[in-house]
Write an enzyme that holds these catalytic residues in place. Structure first.
Site: not given
Length: 205
Positions: A79, A187, A189
Site C-alpha cells: 500500500c 492489501h 493481508e
C-alpha cells in the site's frame, strides 16, 4: 526470518498474523540490527506519503532499507509502503521517496472518470501485462484473481516496472517490481487466500 519494518505506520500485526497463517516467521521491528539480520523485509504503510517518508527518515531507516535491498535482500512494499518505493509523490505537495522503483505517485483522480468514488475501496481483479512473464510474486495465483484495495493515489510513470494492474475506470498500477524490490498497492493481508498465496510466494523468493 522476515522483518516487518515498524516506523510508526501500517497494519503491522494483521500482517504478522497473515504470515503466521502460512507458517512464516516474522518480527515487527524498527531495530536496525534485527532488520540487517532478516532474510527478507516488509515495508508496510497507511496514511499520508509525506508523513510516512519523514517517519522513515527520522531514524535513518530509509538509508538502511536502501542498503539492505542494494545487497540483494528481497523487499515487499505494501500500500503506502509500495508508494514509498518510487522517486517521489505529489500527495499534498512534492515529497521524495526511496527511489528504488523509477516513477512517481499521483492522484487516481488524474486517471479515472468523473463520478468514480475516491478513495478506491474494494475488491478488484489483477491483470498481468501482456507479453511479459508472470512475476514470481504471482506464481500461486491466476489472472483475474481479486484483491482488496484502499487508496486515493497510485503509481505512475512506472510502466516498465508494472507486474499487475487493476481496472477502476482506468487501468491503475496494482503491483511493481525491479530486481529484488516488489510493491503491491493492495492489501494482501486483507485479500483472503489470494493474498496469503502472494505472501507465500514472497517467502519463496
Amino acid at each position: 526470518m522476515i522483518a516487518i519494518i515498524d516506523y510508526g505506520v501500517g497494519n503491522l500485526f494483521s500482517l504478522k498474523s497473515s504470515f503466521a497463517a502460512i507458517g512464516a516467521e516474522t518480527v515487527v521491528t524498527g531495530d536496525p540490527a534485527v532488520i540487517r539480520d532478516a532474510d527478507k523485509l516488509i515495508l508496510p504503510g497507511v496514511g499520508a506519503f509525506g508523513d510516512a517518508a519523514e517517519l522513515l527518515r527520522q531514524d535513518g531507516l530509509d538509508k538502511l532499507v536502501c542498503e539492505e535491498t542494494g545487497s540483494g535482500k528481497p523487499l515487499l512494499g505494501i500500500c503506502l509502503g509500495m508508494q514509498l518505493l518510487f522517486d517521489y509523490s505529489l500527495e499534498y505537495g512534492r515529497h521524495e521517496g526511496l527511489g528504488l522503483i523509477p516513477g512517481s505517485v499521483r492522484p487516481i483522480a488524474d486517471y479515472i472518470p468523473v463520478g468514480y468514488k475516491i478513495p478506491h475501496i474494494g475488491w478488484n481483479a489483477l491483470h498481468f501485462p501482456a507479453g511479459k512473464p508472470v512475476s514470481p510474486l504471482f506464481r500461486h495465483i491466476h489472472e483475474g484473481d481479486c484483491v482488496y484495495f484502499v487508496h486515493s493515489f497510485c503509481g505512475a510513470e512506472c510502466g516498465e516496472s508494472v507486474i499487475a494492474s487493476a481496472e477502476y475506470g482506468a487501468e491503475l498500477t496494482a503491483a511493481v517490481a525491479k530486481d529484488n524490490v516488489y510493491g503491491v498497492q493492495f492489501h494482501p493481508e486483507k485479500s483472503g487466500n489470494v493474498g496469503l498465496n502472494i505472501l507465500r510466494a514472497f517467502c519463496e523468493l
